[in-house]
Design a protein around this motif. Structure first.
Motif, mmCIF file in Angstrom:
data_model
loop_
_atom_site.group_PDB
_atom_site.id
_atom_site.type_symbol
_atom_site.label_atom_id
_atom_site.label_comp_id
_atom_site.label_asym_id
_atom_site.label_seq_id
_atom_site.Cartn_x
_atom_site.Cartn_y
_atom_site.Cartn_z
ATOM 1 N N ALA A 1 0.864 -1.201 -0.005
ATOM 2 C CA ALA A 1 0.018 0.082 0.126
ATOM 3 C C ALA A 1 0.912 1.257 0.030
ATOM 4 O O ALA A 1 0.493 2.377 -0.636
ATOM 5 C CB ALA A 1 -0.831 0.057 1.276
ATOM 6 N N VAL A 2 1.906 1.248 0.898
ATOM 7 C CA VAL A 2 2.941 2.262 0.824
ATOM 8 C C VAL A 2 3.531 2.544 -0.509
ATOM 9 O O VAL A 2 3.439 3.543 -1.055
ATOM 10 C CB VAL A 2 4.072 2.096 1.840
ATOM 11 C CG1 VAL A 2 5.082 3.087 1.626
ATOM 12 C CG2 VAL A 2 3.514 2.069 3.188
ATOM 13 N N ARG A 3 3.983 1.601 -1.148
ATOM 14 C CA ARG A 3 4.449 1.708 -2.537
ATOM 15 C C ARG A 3 3.561 2.138 -3.548
ATOM 16 O O ARG A 3 4.137 3.025 -4.277
ATOM 17 C CB ARG A 3 4.969 0.301 -3.164
ATOM 18 C CG ARG A 3 5.941 0.429 -4.303
ATOM 19 C CD ARG A 3 6.277 -1.109 -4.809
ATOM 20 N NE ARG A 3 4.922 -1.704 -5.176
ATOM 21 C CZ ARG A 3 4.735 -2.968 -5.582
ATOM 22 N NH1 ARG A 3 6.069 -3.955 -5.316
ATOM 23 N NH2 ARG A 3 3.497 -3.451 -5.853
ATOM 24 N N ASP A 4 2.219 1.579 -3.564
ATOM 25 C CA ASP A 4 1.378 2.259 -4.614
ATOM 26 C C ASP A 4 1.118 3.561 -4.325
ATOM 27 O O ASP A 4 0.851 4.473 -5.361
ATOM 28 C CB ASP A 4 0.077 1.228 -4.424
ATOM 29 C CG ASP A 4 0.123 -0.167 -4.900
ATOM 30 O OD1 ASP A 4 1.135 -0.196 -5.370
ATOM 31 O OD2 ASP A 4 -0.581 -0.947 -4.530
ATOM 32 N N LEU A 5 1.032 4.196 -3.002
ATOM 33 C CA LEU A 5 0.939 5.457 -2.697
ATOM 34 C C LEU A 5 1.953 6.167 -3.433
ATOM 35 O O LEU A 5 1.722 7.152 -3.955
ATOM 36 C CB LEU A 5 0.325 5.913 -1.582
ATOM 37 C CG LEU A 5 0.595 7.360 -0.854
ATOM 38 C CD1 LEU A 5 -0.701 7.373 0.252
ATOM 39 C CD2 LEU A 5 1.532 7.830 -0.416
ATOM 40 N N ILE A 6 3.208 6.002 -3.093
ATOM 41 C CA ILE A 6 4.348 6.660 -3.417
ATOM 42 C C ILE A 6 4.320 6.682 -5.020
ATOM 43 O O ILE A 6 4.621 7.915 -5.544
ATOM 44 C CB ILE A 6 5.526 5.620 -2.975
ATOM 45 C CG1 ILE A 6 5.962 6.030 -1.472
ATOM 46 C CG2 ILE A 6 6.681 6.417 -3.651
ATOM 47 C CD1 ILE A 6 5.953 7.360 -1.065
ATOM 48 N N ARG A 7 3.997 5.495 -5.750
ATOM 49 C CA ARG A 7 3.962 5.759 -7.126
ATOM 50 C C ARG A 7 3.044 6.629 -7.795
ATOM 51 O O ARG A 7 3.341 7.481 -8.627
ATOM 52 C CB ARG A 7 3.640 4.330 -7.774
ATOM 53 C CG ARG A 7 3.689 4.579 -9.516
ATOM 54 C CD ARG A 7 3.297 3.088 -10.073
ATOM 55 N NE ARG A 7 3.472 3.106 -11.505
ATOM 56 C CZ ARG A 7 2.690 3.608 -12.163
ATOM 57 N NH1 ARG A 7 1.512 4.004 -11.738
ATOM 58 N NH2 ARG A 7 2.978 3.709 -13.612
ATOM 59 N N SER A 8 1.913 6.652 -7.020
ATOM 60 C CA SER A 8 0.759 7.608 -7.479
ATOM 61 C C SER A 8 1.297 9.291 -7.412
ATOM 62 O O SER A 8 0.912 10.012 -8.262
ATOM 63 C CB SER A 8 -0.653 7.434 -6.872
ATOM 64 O OG SER A 8 -1.044 6.212 -7.013
ATOM 65 N N VAL A 9 1.812 9.456 -6.073
ATOM 66 C CA VAL A 9 2.265 10.802 -6.054
ATOM 67 C C VAL A 9 3.359 11.192 -6.798
ATOM 68 O O VAL A 9 3.449 12.264 -7.359
ATOM 69 C CB VAL A 9 2.842 10.906 -4.310
ATOM 70 C CG1 VAL A 9 3.556 12.168 -4.102
ATOM 71 C CG2 VAL A 9 1.699 10.604 -3.410
ATOM 72 N N PHE A 10 4.498 10.167 -7.143
ATOM 73 C CA PHE A 10 5.450 10.505 -8.238
ATOM 74 C C PHE A 10 4.567 11.147 -9.348
ATOM 75 O O PHE A 10 5.393 12.075 -10.077
ATOM 76 C CB PHE A 10 6.238 9.213 -8.286
ATOM 77 C CG PHE A 10 7.383 9.051 -7.427
ATOM 78 C CD1 PHE A 10 8.155 10.527 -7.187
ATOM 79 C CD2 PHE A 10 7.877 7.946 -6.858
ATOM 80 C CE1 PHE A 10 9.196 10.515 -6.286
ATOM 81 C CE2 PHE A 10 8.792 7.987 -6.000
ATOM 82 C CZ PHE A 10 9.676 9.007 -5.768
ATOM 83 N N LEU A 11 3.669 10.500 -9.683
ATOM 84 C CA LEU A 11 2.842 10.708 -11.023
ATOM 85 C C LEU A 11 1.965 11.913 -10.947
ATOM 86 O O LEU A 11 1.138 12.404 -11.617
ATOM 87 C CB LEU A 11 2.140 9.482 -11.648
ATOM 88 C CG LEU A 11 3.246 8.240 -11.948
ATOM 89 C CD1 LEU A 11 2.206 7.269 -12.400
ATOM 90 C CD2 LEU A 11 4.061 8.892 -13.081
ATOM 91 N N CYS A 12 2.098 12.546 -9.726
ATOM 92 C CA CYS A 12 1.228 13.744 -9.351
ATOM 93 C C CYS A 12 -0.271 13.331 -9.308
ATOM 94 O O CYS A 12 -1.148 14.353 -9.682
ATOM 95 C CB CYS A 12 1.470 14.900 -10.289
ATOM 96 S SG CYS A 12 3.290 15.482 -10.066
ATOM 97 N N ASP A 13 -0.691 12.228 -9.116
ATOM 98 C CA ASP A 13 -1.895 11.887 -8.801
ATOM 99 C C ASP A 13 -2.269 11.778 -7.454
ATOM 100 O O ASP A 13 -2.141 10.833 -6.738
ATOM 101 C CB ASP A 13 -2.134 10.510 -9.402
ATOM 102 C CG ASP A 13 -3.521 9.954 -9.432
ATOM 103 O OD1 ASP A 13 -4.296 10.602 -8.869
ATOM 104 O OD2 ASP A 13 -3.879 8.791 -9.537
#
Length: 423
Positions: free
Chosen positions: A132-144
């Motif tokens: 869950a942490v990794r998925d959140l990080i990826r979304s934030v990196f993509l500005c989502d």
């Protein structure tokens, strides 16, 4: 031979009758010369017209290409974003290191966005939460930033984000109008002036920067991050920040209550004596540093190894300007004179600074405080659970109270033995 003539109606005109129609002064040879001259002129004019038409078409084509390339935003190739993940542990100087990036005018920075995952799902253990942490990080990196909908109230402001005021990008346009993007911004001033802005500005701001930097203390295994490292939509670089475990221990002891929930998620505090919990936590932290470092330097494919950089907090405070220059070079950021002056003042202040606020302090003195304050018996226990990590990462053990308090003795291995950037 029959005389040649020209037909005129039903009757052919002979050469003698035709002559008055022609110029009386021209002979037959002269008439032919005039016709030839007229033909040559016509051909020359035609050629000139064709050449002129071709030149004008070429000019129009070049002008069109110029306009398309330099004026049309739809055809301009936007520069590729760089994504940087600072991974560390609590009380390791990661907030300070995060500010080295946050204050850069090309950086959108967030401090520990995964705090929201652990706060919302604190009945789980760290290993369960890592995806869950990794998925959140990826979304934030993509500005989502819609990824925060699962963790924040339906009606939310920018100030609902954990430690939002530590982000210069959220204290300047388009997220806040009180400061300029090129300002060095105090988190105290930002928290007062910029808190009442809608949450939408977080995503808007993120999209305007070339570098997105996130600082996290909730990763304990580099393998979890492999999908992000190989993701073609991310140009991901990992900055692995470590600190002397004895200094981490000292800092954690001072704020045990504030770290109680995170400690429980890490080791399950109900199963341990209170006096043992901090050593269990230190054991997990040191094991994670070993795993991350070995995975990056030994297990990563060779073409990904230049995406990892390990840096010690002690090297930053000992040589702040030089180490910052290495980190900026690794991440593709320009090291400006304004940032150099700010960093020098930040690390060469007086006293100990303030808890949870990055202010000017004597950074080198603060980094060594554990040597004077922590009893040697506790230091022995920390060294017992963290010796493998200390040997690997360049920290010398001490064997007595006298050796611990001898400030003339440097407890760091030579920096030449450390890996920085290209491996």
């Amino acid at each position: 031979m029959e005389d040649q003539g020209i037909s005129c109606g039903t009757r052919r005109l002979g050469r003698e009758e035709l002559r008055p129609v022609m110029d009386n002064d021209l002979s037959e040879a002269g008439w032919r010369d005039e016709l030839m001259m007229a033909a040559k002129i016509t051909i020359s004019i035609t050629r000139a017209f064709v050449v002129g038409l071709a030149v004008s078409q070429a000019v129009m084509f070049v002008s069109l290409m110029y306009l398309l390339h330099f004026s049309s935003p739809s055809t301009e190739k936007m520069p590729e974003k760089t994504h940087i993940l600072i991974i560390s542990s609590w009380r390791s100087g990661s907030s300070f290191t995060g500010q080295l990036f946050s204050q850069h005018p090309d950086v959108f920075y967030l401090m520990e966005p995964a705090w929201h995952v652990w706060a919302s799902m604190n009945q789980n253990r760290a290993k369960v939460l890592q995806m869950a942490v990794r998925d959140l990080i990826r979304s934030v990196f993509l500005c989502d930033m819609s990824v925060f909908d699962a963790y924040l109230p339906a009606t939310k402001n920018k100030s609902n984000l954990f430690q939002w005021e530590t982000s210069r990008a959220l204290c300047s346009p388009p997220a806040c109008d009180f400061f300029k993007r090129t300002d060095i911004i105090s988190q105290v001033q930002c928290k007062i002036l910029c808190r009442h802005f809608p949450f939408d500005v977080v995503e808007q701001a993120c999209k305007t920067y070339s570098h997105v930097v996130l600082k996290e203390v909730r990763f304990f295994d580099l393998k979890v991050l492999n999908p992000l490292l190989v993701d073609p939509s991310l140009n991901l670089k990992i900055l692995h920040l470590i600190r002397d475990p004895r200094a981490v221990f000292h800092s954690r002891e001072k704020i045990k209550k504030e770290l109680a929930r995170d400690s429980n998620i890490m080791v399950g505090t109900k199963n341990h004596n209170k006096s043992d919990i901090i050593y269990k936590v230190m054991d997990e932290i040191c094991k994670s540093h070993i795993q991350i470092y070995k995975a990056a330097t030994q297990a990563l494919p060779s073409h990904l190894r230049n995406r990892y950089m390990m840096v010690r907090y002690e090297d930053i405070v000992k040589n702040p300007l030089e180490t910052a220059e290495q980190m900026y070079a690794f991440t593709g950021l320009t090291y400006t004179p304004k940032l150099k002056m700010w960093l020098h003042n930040l690390t060469h202040g007086n006293g100990w600074g303030r808890k949870f606020v990055i202010t000017s302090r004597n950074a080198l003195m603060v980094s060594k405080a554990w040597r004077d304050i922590v009893p040697f018996e506790k230091i022995k226990q920390v060294q017992g659970v963290c010796k493998r990590a200390m040997d690997l990462l360049g920290y010398q053990v001490v064997n007595s109270d006298v050796e611990q308090k001898n400030m003339s003795s440097d407890l760091l291995f030579s920096p030449q033995s450390m890996y920085f950037g290209d491996l």
